[in-house]
Scaffold this motif. Sequence first.
Motif, PDB file in Angstrom:
ATOM      1  N   ALA A 105      -0.487 -10.988   0.951  1.00 56.20           N
ATOM      2  CA  ALA A 105      -0.391  -9.870   0.008  1.00 56.20           C
ATOM      3  C   ALA A 105       0.995  -9.229   0.052  1.00 56.20           C
ATOM      4  N   ALA A 210      -6.433 -14.597  -3.079  1.00 53.52           N
ATOM      5  CA  ALA A 210      -5.999 -13.248  -2.711  1.00 53.52           C
ATOM      6  C   ALA A 210      -4.620 -12.938  -3.280  1.00 53.52           C
ATOM      7  N   THR A 214      -3.913  -9.901  -5.830  1.00 55.01           N
ATOM      8  CA  THR A 214      -2.920  -8.851  -5.550  1.00 55.01           C
ATOM      9  C   THR A 214      -2.003  -8.642  -6.740  1.00 55.01           C
ATOM     10  N   LEU A 243     -10.741  -9.760  -3.526  1.00 51.87           N
ATOM     11  CA  LEU A 243     -10.098  -9.510  -2.229  1.00 51.87           C
ATOM     12  C   LEU A 243     -11.146  -9.289  -1.139  1.00 51.87           C
ATOM     13  N   CYS A 246     -12.603 -12.609  -0.176  1.00 54.18           N
ATOM     14  CA  CYS A 246     -11.652 -13.366   0.655  1.00 54.18           C
ATOM     15  C   CYS A 246     -11.703 -12.891   2.102  1.00 54.18           C
TER      16      CYS A 246
END
Length: 713
Positions: A105, A210, A214, A243, A246
Amino acid sequence: MHGVSAIGPAELLERPHVRQVAGDHRGGFYRPRPECREGGEADGVTLEAYRWNNLPAGNAVRTLSMVILLPFMLINLAIWMRPTGAGSDPVIKALCRLLALTLTAMYVLSIVGIALDVIAWKCMSSPECLAGRSWLSWLGGRPAGLRLAVLALAPVAAIALVWGITARPALPPHVPRSADPLTSAHRLTAVGRWDTEPLVGRLRSIHVAAAFATLDLSLLGARAAQGRSIVTVALAAVGVLLLTACAVLLCTPPRSAPTERRLDRLVGVLRTIALGLTALVWIYVLTSSAPWPERNGLPGYDLTVVGLFIGQMMLLVVLGVALFWHRDRQPDVAFSLGLGALAASVAAISLALTFSAELVYRVADILNRDAPTAEASITSPPRACVWAILGFSLAVLVTLAAAGVKALASRPGRIRAASAIVARDFPDAPADATPRLRQVCKTIARARFTEKLVPLAVFYACLAGIGIAAVTLGLMPTPPDELIQRYVGLPAGFVNFSIGAGSYLIAALFLGLIIGGIFAYRTPGFRRYVGVLWDLGTFWPRAAHPFAPPCYAERALPELTCRITHLVDSGNAVVLTGHSHGSVLLAATVLQLPPRVTDRIALLTHGSPLRRLYARLFPAYLNDEVIREIAERVDWRWVNLWRDTDPIGGRVLPPQQPGAFDRTPPVDRRLRDPADITAAPGDIFPPPIRGHSPCEADRVFDEAVRDLAERLL
């Protein structure tokens, strides 16, 4: 088996004419040509070498990519540095994988900060910034949604970059993994045996999902500045759920083959949903016709960055508590031995944070036309980046100062120990050899400083953790220079100078890593000191971050196991010799060989970091018990040569417990270094100090080979 070096097969075998008998151009087995007079066969003895240095090495482009992936490599190391207790595995694995997810991220947010915040939002809305920049002005004055949609292709390309350069298996698809049952209960045995590609594939799908989530949330955060519509909230909710999914999947490892297959399908669906969501968000932002309130800074970006840092700090605190609780509590074990995972995690996050902050800071500085960034309002970087640069610089400087103090404080003791060694080795040295004796003494004293590096790494981790926590000050409206002047008393000009100097320090560090990585694979002497760190990091399989550099042990160990088994099954007895990191590869290989093979092999190591480095950094995988089993599997046909002048290699068995390893002759054999203190007749220079150099040229090496060969007969 060579160590960390960039030599060719001819130099490795010390023969001018060699031929490859197995392997390929990246890693292969070589023998001297039989038709040459100096061939490798005499009295039934065949000389063969395994050259593996091209497995972790590569060209300049690959080296550059490895430097970019360095934080991912460090967080992958952390998961292998966990303490000995098996009960800590699930918790520490989950925490390391969650921290690895935050690094992905952070990687995306750094590109978002450059492309969307600094360029698309700030610079392209300012005529002063666009003046004279035709490569940007074509988007100037366009709707904010169009600018964001076009520049959002930069984070997509960055995700595709790391996705592509790390999606490479260590072995060709047609090469099967060993189906033999494990011959040892120790964890080191499993390295290189199991196929990690399914795990890496699952982790890769999770991290890709992810990463795109993001990016989607960053775009939706900016789009929400127009007002929270139902579509914006719905798309953002899907991104948050992605997210969350994940993170949950990273904390629930599979325990059976059916579960693995279900997980593979699930993460595949998750990645597909993330890609579809990104396409929808991109179209949604692109077609947004309402005016955007273009304030100074991408809406929601600073809050997202600081929130990520707060999450990382919470995970680090929990990881530190878990490591402290599960550490080895034996009285003779150093306190820092169980905190290697925390130090590696903090180093990874700190390095990624500073590289990202420096990248955003430097682009903003260039767009400001070299004006002081702190005084510019057009493209000034987020305050979180400024605090990150300041915190990293202070952590590095304080650690260097602590290292200097530690070196000075420990120097008298190290000098006394070195002087005793020199006096024992050269009792009858002539008076004119005093300068040479002093040089040898200093070399031994410097080599003994290696044991002090682990506590210093833990100390740096603590400072870097404080620096990461300081990034949360980026949420405050007051600039760093004014805040520090108000509460600390330092002049604002000095603070701005420190921030600028720290920025150049980070840029120099990044440039030095690139240059060092390129030269490390082309200059043998330089690689000996730089390559050891890279080879140590890429020895371990990717179990935390899928974008870490591929593990070369996944190929080297099966290749060695297959070759040694073939040689023994052909009726040969084999003496395995390994220098430096080559001894680690051989140790892991011995644990994988079946008894019918180990009954016909002997082991000779020199300059080995098995106990001195690996046992300290990876206590769950290498300790005295594992080393004892290695010796027992070869029936104690093991000789380890070491020097006091070597800063990397050392003993493999503890000298303070001779009864626990009572074997004759002993495994560890110390070499006097240098061979003599005065020049030999006919020479004007004394023998060199060998340090970590290979021992093949020493007479003791030849004696050890003959000794081991006789024990195999």
